[in-house]
Scaffold this active site. Structure first.
Site, PDB file in Angstrom:
ATOM      1  N   ASN A 188      48.070 -34.234  -6.003  1.00 35.29           N
ATOM      2  CA  ASN A 188      48.171 -33.588  -4.268  1.00 35.29           C
ATOM      3  C   ASN A 188      46.823 -34.164  -3.980  1.00 35.29           C
ATOM      4  O   ASN A 188      45.454 -33.935  -4.762  1.00 35.29           O
ATOM      5  CB  ASN A 188      49.626 -32.209  -3.760  1.00 35.29           C
ATOM      6  CG  ASN A 188      48.684 -31.098  -4.836  1.00 35.29           C
ATOM      7  OD1 ASN A 188      47.219 -31.201  -5.081  1.00 35.29           O
ATOM      8  ND2 ASN A 188      49.224 -29.848  -4.540  1.00 35.29           N
ATOM      9  N   THR A 205      49.542 -37.637  -3.494  1.00 32.95           N
ATOM     10  CA  THR A 205      50.752 -37.508  -2.558  1.00 32.95           C
ATOM     11  C   THR A 205      49.554 -36.145  -1.917  1.00 32.95           C
ATOM     12  O   THR A 205      48.933 -35.711  -1.745  1.00 32.95           O
ATOM     13  CB  THR A 205      51.595 -36.293  -3.469  1.00 32.95           C
ATOM     14  OG1 THR A 205      50.963 -34.931  -4.100  1.00 32.95           O
ATOM     15  CG2 THR A 205      52.801 -37.317  -4.259  1.00 32.95           C
ATOM     16  N   ASP A 250      57.312 -31.837  -7.153  1.00 27.20           N
ATOM     17  CA  ASP A 250      58.099 -32.526  -7.972  1.00 27.20           C
ATOM     18  C   ASP A 250      59.866 -34.002  -7.437  1.00 27.20           C
ATOM     19  O   ASP A 250      59.712 -34.871  -8.437  1.00 27.20           O
ATOM     20  CB  ASP A 250      59.111 -31.713  -8.216  1.00 27.20           C
ATOM     21  CG  ASP A 250      57.823 -30.287  -8.698  1.00 27.20           C
ATOM     22  OD1 ASP A 250      56.339 -30.366  -9.654  1.00 27.20           O
ATOM     23  OD2 ASP A 250      58.014 -29.280  -8.825  1.00 27.20           O
TER      24      ASP A 250
HETATM   25  O1  RIB Z   1      55.983 -26.948  -8.026  1.00 23.49           O
HETATM   26  C1  RIB Z   1      57.143 -26.206  -7.680  1.00 23.49           C
HETATM   27  C2  RIB Z   1      56.581 -25.418  -8.548  1.00 23.49           C
HETATM   28  O2  RIB Z   1      56.356 -25.155  -9.111  1.00 23.49           O
HETATM   29  C3  RIB Z   1      58.225 -24.146  -8.689  1.00 23.49           C
HETATM   30  O3  RIB Z   1      59.904 -24.630  -8.597  1.00 23.49           O
HETATM   31  C4  RIB Z   1      57.568 -23.095  -9.663  1.00 23.49           C
HETATM   32  O4  RIB Z   1      58.629 -22.705 -10.592  1.00 23.49           O
HETATM   33  C5  RIB Z   1      56.257 -23.541 -10.201  1.00 23.49           C
HETATM   34  O5  RIB Z   1      56.950 -23.805 -11.081  1.00 23.49           O
END
Ligand code: RIB
Length: 307
Positions: free
Chosen positions: A185, A221, A254
């Site tokens: 990012n 990102t 994610d």
């Molecule tokens: O990217 C978000 C995630 O970062 C969360 O779900 C938390 O668990 C951390 O790992």
């Protein structure tokens, strides 16, 4: 036929607290809401990729506790195949998440527990799985030596390698040279390059600095500005789009990584894969939670067809 996606990473039980601000040291403030749910960058990416239609395999370590049952539950529901080493001496990962009321922005503390013991040997024990993948994807919540081992095995087998360099850490040129696509990012790109990343032009300059250190391609990102793909002096900018108001941004990166990996594994061209990843992320931010917010394939296809 889509090739398998192998993800090395961690699961966390996310404990999310909504409040107007973080407390200062020594201060107690009243929260506005609490949520417990599945998280962890690697696991979130696995759930996003599997719900998007991928054949997803997750390599990790868990404890033998209620949070491990939460991990196995979300993977079973999403269709992620687990490759888990159970560590009865430790505990499953967990994360403290502060959610800022009004903006949906977050601040996170991660305690990986058993997954903090993921080793080179753990990864090498899954060599055949990794070598048979179409895409290998990892992050930096587990030890660096495990990430390095996975990237080495994948590269030697000609598997497309992706690194989501989160949380931010110093990376060697040797590791970067094993990465086909890196997905920082803005702040991670700044940390990796020492360059400011607030505009598209600055993101391009930071991407070129990473390419000069050995990575094949860069996707920065950019949150509400979308993503910038950079390779060989050429850029593609895909703007962010969401089907409704932003509720929570936890796991948005994610969602993009998992969705993009799923599209790549089924052979979509880069621009289509970027749009697919952005659609997965755009839908996820309209919902609460991390893994729980990942959309199913039909929702992504419908959003892409009727933006
Ligand atoms: O990217 C978000 C995630 O970062 C969360 O779900 C938390 O668990 C951390 O790992």
């Amino acid at each position: 036929m889509a090739k398998p996606i192998v993800i090395l990473g961690i699961f966390n039980a996310d404990t999310a607290y909504r409040a107007t601000r973080l407390p200062r040291l020594g201060e107690t403030i009243m929260g506005l809401g609490f949520h417990l749910g599945p998280g962890g960058k690697g696991s979130n990416q696995a759930v996003a990729a599997a719900r998007a239609g991928g054949d997803v395999h997750m390599i990790t370590r868990l404890g033998a506790d209620d949070f491990a049952m939460m991990a196995r539950g979300i993977w079973a529901e999403a269709g992620v195949t687990p490759h888990v080493i159970e560590d009865v001496e430790s505990h499953t990962g967990s994360a403290f998440i502060f959610l800022e009321e009004g903006t949906g922005q977050n601040a996170i503390i991660v305690c990986p527990g058993a997954a903090g013991g993921l080793s080179k040997a753990d990864v090498q024990a899954n060599s055949a799985l990794i070598a048979g993948a179409g895409v290998f994807l990892t992050q930096l919540e587990q030890p660096m030596e495990a990430a390095l081992a996975g990237l080495q095995i994948a590269r030697a087998a000609g598997v497309t390698t992706m690194l989501n360099p989160a949380p931010a850490a110093a990376l060697s040129d040797a590791l970067l040279a094993l990465v086909d696509i890196i997905t920082p990012n803005e702040s991670e790109a700044e940390g990796l390059t020492g360059l400011p990343v607030t505009t598209l032009a600055e993101a391009e300059a930071a991407a070129d600095a990473l390419i000069a250190r050995g990575v094949g391609a860069v996707i920065v990102t950019l949150g509400e500005k979308g993503v910038l793909y950079r390779k060989g002096g050429h850029s593609l900018h895909v703007p962010a789009r969401a089907p409704g108001p932003v509720r929570e941004t936890t796991g948005a990166g994610d969602a993009f990584n998992g969705g993009f990996a799923a599209a790549l594994a089924e052979g979509q061209p880069i621009e289509a894969a970027l749009r697919f990843g952005c659609a997965v992320a755009g839908i996820s931010v309209t919902r609460a939670g991390a893994a729980a917010a990942m959309p199913k394939r039909a929702e992504v296809d419908s959003f892409l067809a009727n933006p």
